[in-house]
Scaffold this active site. Structure first.
Site, mmCIF file in Angstrom:
data_model
loop_
_atom_site.group_PDB
_atom_site.id
_atom_site.type_symbol
_atom_site.label_atom_id
_atom_site.label_comp_id
_atom_site.label_asym_id
_atom_site.label_seq_id
_atom_site.Cartn_x
_atom_site.Cartn_y
_atom_site.Cartn_z
ATOM 1 N N GLY A 69 12.002 1.298 -3.220
ATOM 2 C CA GLY A 69 12.030 1.955 -4.519
ATOM 3 C C GLY A 69 11.062 3.127 -4.590
ATOM 4 C CB CYS A 327 1.448 -1.294 -8.474
ATOM 5 S SG CYS A 327 3.123 -1.549 -7.983
HETATM 6 N N1 PLP Z 1 9.658 1.163 -9.685
HETATM 7 C C1 PLP Z 1 9.453 0.036 -10.390
HETATM 8 C C2 PLP Z 1 9.796 0.006 -11.837
HETATM 9 C C3 PLP Z 1 8.923 -1.090 -9.756
HETATM 10 O O1 PLP Z 1 8.707 -2.206 -10.460
HETATM 11 C C4 PLP Z 1 8.614 -1.004 -8.374
HETATM 12 C C5 PLP Z 1 8.001 -2.154 -7.664
HETATM 13 O O2 PLP Z 1 7.086 -2.780 -8.139
HETATM 14 C C6 PLP Z 1 8.862 0.191 -7.689
HETATM 15 C C7 PLP Z 1 9.385 1.262 -8.383
HETATM 16 C C8 PLP Z 1 8.547 0.343 -6.232
HETATM 17 O O3 PLP Z 1 9.530 -0.260 -5.433
HETATM 18 P P1 PLP Z 1 9.163 -0.699 -3.923
HETATM 19 O O4 PLP Z 1 8.247 -1.880 -4.047
HETATM 20 O O5 PLP Z 1 10.495 -1.058 -3.328
HETATM 21 O O6 PLP Z 1 8.549 0.458 -3.256
#
Ligand code: PLP
Length: 384
Positions: A69, A327
């Protein structure tokens, strides 16, 4: 253990692993190779793309497989802004909401630091919603790209994406949405939504970590961020993660095939849980929108505690959840998302998020609610 942290990640589903297995073992070819093994891999990749196409209601050339993502968000925000700025240097503004995931927010800040863009941040109301009026007010003739997430990862608030995308379209501004949390729960038909770009991540849906998809509508200009052998039509170089793409496609199709009554069932369990927590825990506050929220997310503040202490206490009782987003975990700063909702810093640091997948049961959530009551009571009693 009751796992209530599905918004952080999910285990790989059995069906997904089974679908991936051949491409991790016997059929291990590189899709660019001109021999039987390579062709088998290329076919698997094309099939995975077709599955994604069916869910997103788009064309095969509009699907880019990424390594998750975060990469999809980076490619959308930076890739569209840089391509449009290169064609017209006056396009030097980016619009994002105040509650974006860092993958979008930091991509916009990068454009600001290194490419002369200004970032316009659209405020949200107290429930975390971007109003169409506030969004429209932020759009300018110089806006290169606008990005508003479909559903928020900390409080679960769902945005009126079709309405926002229509406003951007009226002005000819490409509209991206981060659908990482919405995928599997909400409609992803890119035509009905009217979006120009949309990000999805595999590991929130029962596929492995490190695989994602970026949809980019055909006519949208996009500057690649990763250069190399020209895979993914030159928009994302690097040998394709064939097994990852197969896994993501399988998980996405399984998650999107959930029936409406299944979504309603999970939303009803969520509401019972919210009611139980608000009733049992004095002073508890639900964060996010009371109705326009993911079926799978219940988030609270428990004034007079620290979110981290409640989290540890809950883990001792067998309930795994999160103090905000994964995060931001471990950081002392109050969550920018909660702050954007107008929640004071000292209350924001008492946040706890519970998130689940469709395997959740009423018994799990009843036990979790009882654990929350005990955990908050104990943390308050200890003054921690
Ligand atoms: N966007 C949102 C809303 C998310 O919740 C996350 C993951 O926590 C991401 C982006 C990032 O995705 P990835 O963990 O696959 O890099």
């Amino acid at each position: 253990m009751i796992f209530l942290d599905a918004a952080a990640t999910t285990p790989v589903r059995r069906e997904v692993l089974d679908a991936m297995w051949p491409y991790l073992t016997g059929q291990f070819g590189n899709p660019s190779s001109h021999h039987t093994l390579g062709e088998a891999a290329a076919t698997a990749l094309a099939d995975a793309r077709r599955t994604v196409v069916a869910v997103l209601g788009c064309r095969a050339g509009e699907v880019i497989f990424t390594a998750g993502g975060t990469e999809a968000d980076n490619l959308a925000v930076k890739g569209i802004a840089l391509a449009r700025q290169a064609a017209n240097p006056q396009l030097n503004r980016v619009v994002i909401s105040a509650v974006e995931h860092p993958a979008v927010e930091e991509s916009a800040r990068y454009l600001e630091r290194f490419h002369g863009f200004a970032v316009d941040v659209v405020p949200v109301d107290g429930t975390g919603r971007v109003t169409p009026e506030a969004f429209r007010a932020a759009l300018r003739p110089e806006t290169a790209v606008a990005s508003v997430m479909y559903a928020n990862n900390e409080v679960g608030t769902v945005q009126p994406i079709a309405e926002l995308a229509a406003l951007a379209r009226e002005l000819g501004i490409p509209f991206h949405t981060d659908a990482v949390q919405a995928a599997g729960w909400h409609m992803l038909d890119t035509k009905a939504l009217g979006v120009d770009a949309m990000s999805i991540s595999g590991h929130k849906l029962g596929a492995p970590k490190g695989c994602g998809v970026l949809f980019v509508r055909g006519r949208t200009k996009l500057e690649p961020l990763i250069h190399g052998g020209g895979q993914e039509r030159g928009r994302r170089s690097g040998t394709e993660n064939v097994a990852g793409a197969v896994g993501l496609a399988t998980a996405l199709a399984l998650a999107q095939s959930r029936q409406e009554d299944e979504r309603r069932r999970v939303a009803a369990l969520r509401d019972t849980f919210i009611h139980a927590v608000l009733t049992a825990v004095p002073g508890a506050v639900l964060t996010g929108h009371p109705v326009e929220r993911l079926p799978s997310v219940a988030s609270f503040c428990f004034p007079g505690t620290s979110g981290e202490s409640v989290l540890l206490e809950l883990e001792r009782q067998g309930v795994i959840c999160s103090s905000g987003s994964a995060c931001a975990a471990g950081s002392d700063a109050p969550s920018p998302v909660l702050t954007a909702l107008g929640i004071p810093a000292e209350v924001a640091q008492t946040a706890v998020r519970f998130s689940f997948d469709s395997a959740v049961t009423g018994a799990d959530l009843a036990a979790a609610a009882a654990a929350v009551e005990a955990a908050v009571g104990r943390v308050r009693a200890l003054g921690a």
